[in-house]
Design an enzyme around this catalytic site. Structure first.
Site, PDB file in Angstrom:
ATOM      1  N   GLY A   1       6.354   1.069   5.703  1.00  9.94           N
ATOM      2  CA  GLY A   1       7.202   0.050   5.088  1.00  9.94           C
ATOM      3  C   GLY A   1       7.321   0.229   3.587  1.00  9.94           C
ATOM      4  O   GLY A   1       8.413   0.110   3.023  1.00  9.94           O
ATOM      5  N   CYS A   2       6.205   0.530   2.950  1.00  7.38           N
ATOM      6  CA  CYS A   2       6.225   0.691   1.487  1.00  7.38           C
ATOM      7  C   CYS A   2       6.987   1.950   1.086  1.00  7.38           C
ATOM      8  O   CYS A   2       7.656   1.971   0.053  1.00  7.38           O
ATOM      9  CB  CYS A   2       4.800   0.679   0.945  1.00  7.38           C
ATOM     10  SG  CYS A   2       4.004  -0.929   1.190  1.00  7.38           S
ATOM     11  N   ALA A   3       6.903   2.986   1.905  1.00  9.18           N
ATOM     12  CA  ALA A   3       7.674   4.200   1.631  1.00  9.18           C
ATOM     13  C   ALA A   3       9.165   3.920   1.774  1.00  9.18           C
ATOM     14  O   ALA A   3       9.971   4.376   0.952  1.00  9.18           O
ATOM     15  CB  ALA A   3       7.246   5.328   2.565  1.00  9.18           C
TER      16      ALA A   3
ATOM     17  N   GLU B   1       0.821  -1.214   0.000  1.00  7.48           N
ATOM     18  CA  GLU B   1       0.000   0.000   0.000  1.00  7.48           C
ATOM     19  C   GLU B   1       0.854   1.262   0.000  1.00  7.48           C
ATOM     20  O   GLU B   1       1.726   1.432   0.858  1.00  7.48           O
ATOM     21  CB  GLU B   1      -0.926   0.003   1.226  1.00  7.48           C
ATOM     22  CG  GLU B   1      -1.911   1.135   1.224  1.00  7.48           C
ATOM     23  CD  GLU B   1      -2.874   1.092   2.400  1.00  7.48           C
ATOM     24  OE1 GLU B   1      -3.657   2.046   2.527  1.00  7.48           O
ATOM     25  OE2 GLU B   1      -2.854   0.122   3.185  1.00  7.48           O
TER      26      GLU B   1
ATOM     27  N   ALA C   1      10.204   1.994  -1.328  1.00  5.53           N
ATOM     28  CA  ALA C   1      10.184   2.868  -2.505  1.00  5.53           C
ATOM     29  C   ALA C   1      11.347   3.859  -2.471  1.00  5.53           C
ATOM     30  O   ALA C   1      11.988   4.116  -3.501  1.00  5.53           O
ATOM     31  CB  ALA C   1       8.852   3.603  -2.589  1.00  5.53           C
TER      32      ALA C   1
END
Length: 156
Positions: free
Chosen positions: A46-48, A41, A51
């Site tokens: 975590g995804c940031a 998401e 990325a």
């Protein structure tokens, strides 16, 4: 969950909208090596982190001939906000019905903080210039994954 993909197989074709609501197809990426990663998401911690690790490694990945593309179930507008907020300089693709996730085996049961849930299995694929899978990495960690990938690709 569909079965997992193996190195040496053709990557499943797709056409998805990017953060700017422009269509991007796997065939558009032919002729380039691709790092295609699936994450749960946009705009989450975590995804940031993952990325931003790709963003910070983009120069060395591009110098080695790789194009980075992220895929999530988020709508293009949320992807656009994620890209702007974190200064991401690669495309993020929207797969809201998780059809492409299914095709790549990145949707299914997973353990989330001790509970079994259905969702995105954080995964990364390395594709050659013809769209053949060179690496299929499932259940990767958000932190440290990009550094390991760079080592595996001989970039470090």
């Amino acid at each position: 969950m569909t079965s997992r993909l193996e190195p040496g197989t053709a990557a499943p074709a797709f056409t998805l909208l990017d953060q700017d609501e422009k269509s991007v197809s796997l065939s558009d990426l032919r002729g380039r090596k691709v790092v295609l990663y699936f994450y749960p998401e946009a705009l989450t911690v975590g995804c940031a982190k993952q990325a931003c690790d790709f963003r910070d490694s983009l120069g060395s990945l591009q110098s080695a001939g790789y194009t980075v593309v992220g895929v999530s179930r988020d709508e293009p507008e949320k992807l656009r906000r994620f890209r702007e907020r974190d200064g991401l300089t690669f495309d993020l693709l929207s797969d809201p019905d998780h059809a492409v996730h299914d095709a790549y085996g990145t949707w299914g049961e997973k353990n989330s903080y001790g509970r079994i849930i259905e969702g995105v299995i954080r995964s990364t694929f390395v594709l050659d210039e013809e769209g053949v899978i060179e690496k299929a990495l499932y259940n990767v960690k958000a932190t440290g994954h990009v550094a390991r990938l760079r080592r595996d690709l001989g970039i470090d």
